[in-house]
Design a protein around this motif. Sequence first.
Motif, PDB file in Angstrom:
ATOM      1  N   LEU A 130       0.830  -1.210   0.000  1.00  0.00           N
ATOM      2  CA  LEU A 130       0.000   0.000   0.000  1.00  0.00           C
ATOM      3  C   LEU A 130       0.865   1.261   0.000  1.00  0.00           C
ATOM      4  CD1 LEU A 130      -2.835  -0.960   2.502  1.00  0.00           C
ATOM      5  CD2 LEU A 130      -3.056  -0.633   0.036  1.00  0.00           C
ATOM      6  N   LEU A 131       1.920   1.213   0.772  1.00  0.00           N
ATOM      7  CA  LEU A 131       2.839   2.348   0.849  1.00  0.00           C
ATOM      8  C   LEU A 131       3.457   2.621  -0.529  1.00  0.00           C
ATOM      9  CD1 LEU A 131       4.051   4.245   3.013  1.00  0.00           C
ATOM     10  CD2 LEU A 131       5.911   2.604   3.240  1.00  0.00           C
ATOM     11  N   ARG A 132       3.883   1.589  -1.206  1.00  0.00           N
ATOM     12  CA  ARG A 132       4.517   1.740  -2.517  1.00  0.00           C
ATOM     13  C   ARG A 132       3.506   2.142  -3.593  1.00  0.00           C
ATOM     14  NH1 ARG A 132       8.300  -3.436  -1.523  1.00  0.00           N
ATOM     15  NH2 ARG A 132       9.961  -2.332  -0.431  1.00  0.00           N
ATOM     16  N   ARG A 133       2.278   1.645  -3.489  1.00  0.00           N
ATOM     17  CA  ARG A 133       1.241   1.977  -4.474  1.00  0.00           C
ATOM     18  C   ARG A 133       0.901   3.467  -4.475  1.00  0.00           C
ATOM     19  NH1 ARG A 133      -2.896  -0.990  -6.587  1.00  0.00           N
ATOM     20  NH2 ARG A 133      -4.446   0.306  -5.548  1.00  0.00           N
ATOM     21  N   ALA A 134       1.189   4.152  -3.384  1.00  0.00           N
ATOM     22  CA  ALA A 134       0.879   5.579  -3.294  1.00  0.00           C
ATOM     23  C   ALA A 134       1.690   6.396  -4.297  1.00  0.00           C
ATOM     24  CB  ALA A 134       1.115   6.092  -1.881  1.00  0.00           C
ATOM     25  N   GLY A 135       2.785   5.840  -4.792  1.00  0.00           N
ATOM     26  CA  GLY A 135       3.583   6.519  -5.799  1.00  0.00           C
ATOM     27  C   GLY A 135       4.784   7.240  -5.224  1.00  0.00           C
ATOM     28  N   PRO A 136       5.545   7.870  -6.099  1.00  0.00           N
ATOM     29  CA  PRO A 136       6.762   8.560  -5.655  1.00  0.00           C
ATOM     30  C   PRO A 136       6.442   9.762  -4.769  1.00  0.00           C
ATOM     31  CG  PRO A 136       6.317   9.061  -7.951  1.00  0.00           C
ATOM     32  CD  PRO A 136       5.326   8.019  -7.543  1.00  0.00           C
ATOM     33  N   ILE A 137       7.398  10.110  -3.951  1.00  0.00           N
ATOM     34  CA  ILE A 137       7.268  11.300  -3.107  1.00  0.00           C
ATOM     35  C   ILE A 137       7.863  12.475  -3.876  1.00  0.00           C
ATOM     36  CG2 ILE A 137       7.933  12.396  -0.939  1.00  0.00           C
ATOM     37  CD1 ILE A 137       8.052   9.541   0.266  1.00  0.00           C
ATOM     38  N   HIS A 138       7.052  13.511  -4.026  1.00  0.00           N
ATOM     39  CA  HIS A 138       7.470  14.711  -4.761  1.00  0.00           C
ATOM     40  C   HIS A 138       7.796  15.828  -3.775  1.00  0.00           C
ATOM     41  CE1 HIS A 138       5.924  12.862  -8.426  1.00  0.00           C
ATOM     42  NE2 HIS A 138       4.866  12.518  -7.709  1.00  0.00           N
ATOM     43  N   GLN A 139       8.774  16.634  -4.126  1.00  0.00           N
ATOM     44  CA  GLN A 139       9.097  17.844  -3.369  1.00  0.00           C
ATOM     45  C   GLN A 139       9.093  19.003  -4.366  1.00  0.00           C
ATOM     46  OE1 GLN A 139      12.747  16.389  -1.218  1.00  0.00           O
ATOM     47  NE2 GLN A 139      11.535  17.000   0.558  1.00  0.00           N
ATOM     48  N   LEU A 140       7.987  19.764  -4.339  1.00  0.00           N
ATOM     49  CA  LEU A 140       7.816  20.867  -5.282  1.00  0.00           C
ATOM     50  C   LEU A 140       7.272  22.101  -4.573  1.00  0.00           C
ATOM     51  CD1 LEU A 140       6.045  18.959  -8.212  1.00  0.00           C
ATOM     52  CD2 LEU A 140       8.374  19.848  -8.238  1.00  0.00           C
ATOM     53  N   HIS A 141       7.820  23.241  -4.890  1.00  0.00           N
ATOM     54  CA  HIS A 141       7.332  24.530  -4.378  1.00  0.00           C
ATOM     55  C   HIS A 141       7.190  24.523  -2.851  1.00  0.00           C
ATOM     56  CE1 HIS A 141       6.651  25.657  -8.516  1.00  0.00           C
ATOM     57  NE2 HIS A 141       5.903  24.585  -8.680  1.00  0.00           N
ATOM     58  N   GLY A 142       8.107  23.861  -2.167  1.00  0.00           N
ATOM     59  CA  GLY A 142       8.090  23.841  -0.707  1.00  0.00           C
ATOM     60  C   GLY A 142       7.179  22.789  -0.094  1.00  0.00           C
ATOM     61  N   PHE A 143       6.514  21.965  -0.897  1.00  0.00           N
ATOM     62  CA  PHE A 143       5.614  20.925  -0.392  1.00  0.00           C
ATOM     63  C   PHE A 143       6.197  19.545  -0.671  1.00  0.00           C
ATOM     64  CE2 PHE A 143       2.863  24.553  -1.341  1.00  0.00           C
ATOM     65  CZ  PHE A 143       2.208  24.699  -0.133  1.00  0.00           C
ATOM     66  N   THR A 144       5.939  18.627   0.237  1.00  0.00           N
ATOM     67  CA  THR A 144       6.343  17.232   0.087  1.00  0.00           C
ATOM     68  C   THR A 144       5.064  16.408   0.064  1.00  0.00           C
ATOM     69  OG1 THR A 144       8.388  17.674   1.312  1.00  0.00           O
ATOM     70  CG2 THR A 144       7.714  15.352   1.094  1.00  0.00           C
ATOM     71  N   PHE A 145       4.876  15.588  -0.983  1.00  0.00           N
ATOM     72  CA  PHE A 145       3.599  14.877  -1.113  1.00  0.00           C
ATOM     73  C   PHE A 145       3.688  13.695  -2.085  1.00  0.00           C
ATOM     74  CE2 PHE A 145       3.746  18.257  -4.249  1.00  0.00           C
ATOM     75  CZ  PHE A 145       3.294  17.649  -5.419  1.00  0.00           C
ATOM     76  N   GLN A 146       2.703  12.830  -1.967  1.00  0.00           N
ATOM     77  CA  GLN A 146       2.425  11.768  -2.935  1.00  0.00           C
ATOM     78  C   GLN A 146       1.061  12.080  -3.519  1.00  0.00           C
ATOM     79  OE1 GLN A 146       3.206   8.774   0.228  1.00  0.00           O
ATOM     80  NE2 GLN A 146       4.008   7.553  -1.464  1.00  0.00           N
ATOM     81  N   VAL A 147       0.857  11.744  -4.786  1.00  0.00           N
ATOM     82  CA  VAL A 147      -0.426  12.074  -5.415  1.00  0.00           C
ATOM     83  C   VAL A 147      -0.861  10.971  -6.361  1.00  0.00           C
ATOM     84  CG1 VAL A 147       0.698  13.406  -7.252  1.00  0.00           C
ATOM     85  CG2 VAL A 147      -1.722  13.796  -6.742  1.00  0.00           C
ATOM     86  N   GLN A 148      -2.162  10.791  -6.418  1.00  0.00           N
ATOM     87  CA  GLN A 148      -2.801   9.938  -7.416  1.00  0.00           C
ATOM     88  C   GLN A 148      -3.956  10.738  -7.998  1.00  0.00           C
ATOM     89  OE1 GLN A 148      -2.057   6.655  -8.456  1.00  0.00           O
ATOM     90  NE2 GLN A 148      -0.165   6.999  -7.304  1.00  0.00           N
ATOM     91  N   GLY A 149      -4.054  10.742  -9.326  1.00  0.00           N
ATOM     92  CA  GLY A 149      -5.178  11.404  -9.980  1.00  0.00           C
ATOM     93  C   GLY A 149      -4.889  12.783 -10.532  1.00  0.00           C
ATOM     94  N   ALA A 150      -3.654  13.256 -10.423  1.00  0.00           N
ATOM     95  CA  ALA A 150      -3.299  14.573 -10.977  1.00  0.00           C
ATOM     96  C   ALA A 150      -1.789  14.646 -11.145  1.00  0.00           C
ATOM     97  CB  ALA A 150      -3.772  15.703 -10.051  1.00  0.00           C
ATOM     98  N   GLU A 151      -1.367  15.613 -11.935  1.00  0.00           N
ATOM     99  CA  GLU A 151       0.066  15.839 -12.145  1.00  0.00           C
ATOM    100  C   GLU A 151       0.657  16.562 -10.926  1.00  0.00           C
ATOM    101  OE1 GLU A 151       2.031  14.809 -14.657  1.00  0.00           O
ATOM    102  OE2 GLU A 151       0.251  13.685 -15.271  1.00  0.00           O
ATOM    103  N   PRO A 152       1.870  16.187 -10.528  1.00  0.00           N
ATOM    104  CA  PRO A 152       2.494  16.807  -9.352  1.00  0.00           C
ATOM    105  C   PRO A 152       2.591  18.330  -9.419  1.00  0.00           C
ATOM    106  CG  PRO A 152       3.706  14.857 -10.005  1.00  0.00           C
ATOM    107  CD  PRO A 152       2.679  15.103 -11.075  1.00  0.00           C
TER     108      PRO A 152
END
Length: 188
Positions: free
Chosen positions: A127-149
């Motif tokens: 489940l942890l891996r399915r969440a996708g890569p961790i992004h660091q953009l514009h001061g935010f750290t996040f994983q996303v599904q359903g939209a472009e980072p």
Amino acid sequence: MHLPPLPRAAGFDDAPFAKRPGARVPLAGVVCAGTRFEGLVWGGVRRDGWTATDEVCRLLVGGKFLPQLHLVLLDGIAFGGFNLVDLPRLARTLGKPCVAVMRRMPDLPAVERALGHLSRPERRLQLLRRAGPIHQLHGFTFQVQGAEPEWVARALGRLTDKGQVPEALRLAHLIGSAVVRGESSRRA
């Protein structure tokens, strides 16, 4: 994907909970238009359980808020310890971009070690891996599904008053803490 000037988001965070196995963990969901509070949903999961995805869906599907939302925010990928959200399934079920927001880059080896102490560690790691890569953009750290980072990072900026915590998540944290402890905590 078009980003409105005032995106609407639901932000979910768990409230303080007992550390015993299977303890009930309150879950606060705050809806904001930009940084303005618009509504609240309230639910719960079990510590280290398996129902986090279903509970977020239960709180939104069929309710008045889901049609208005542009994205759904989670304070991390898990509630109540390691009750992990299946981020792709959540995004698919809700039909909205779903974002696990983190205050900082997690220590993934430490997380994997901790998962080894719980039931079905392989499934939790999946489940942890399915969440996708961790992004660091514009001061935010996040994983996303359903939209472009990049779209998500811009949306998070419009949903944040100051710092790196979108207002819906900050309020969910404060409200959950106040309901459980009688007053909000200092850290939000």
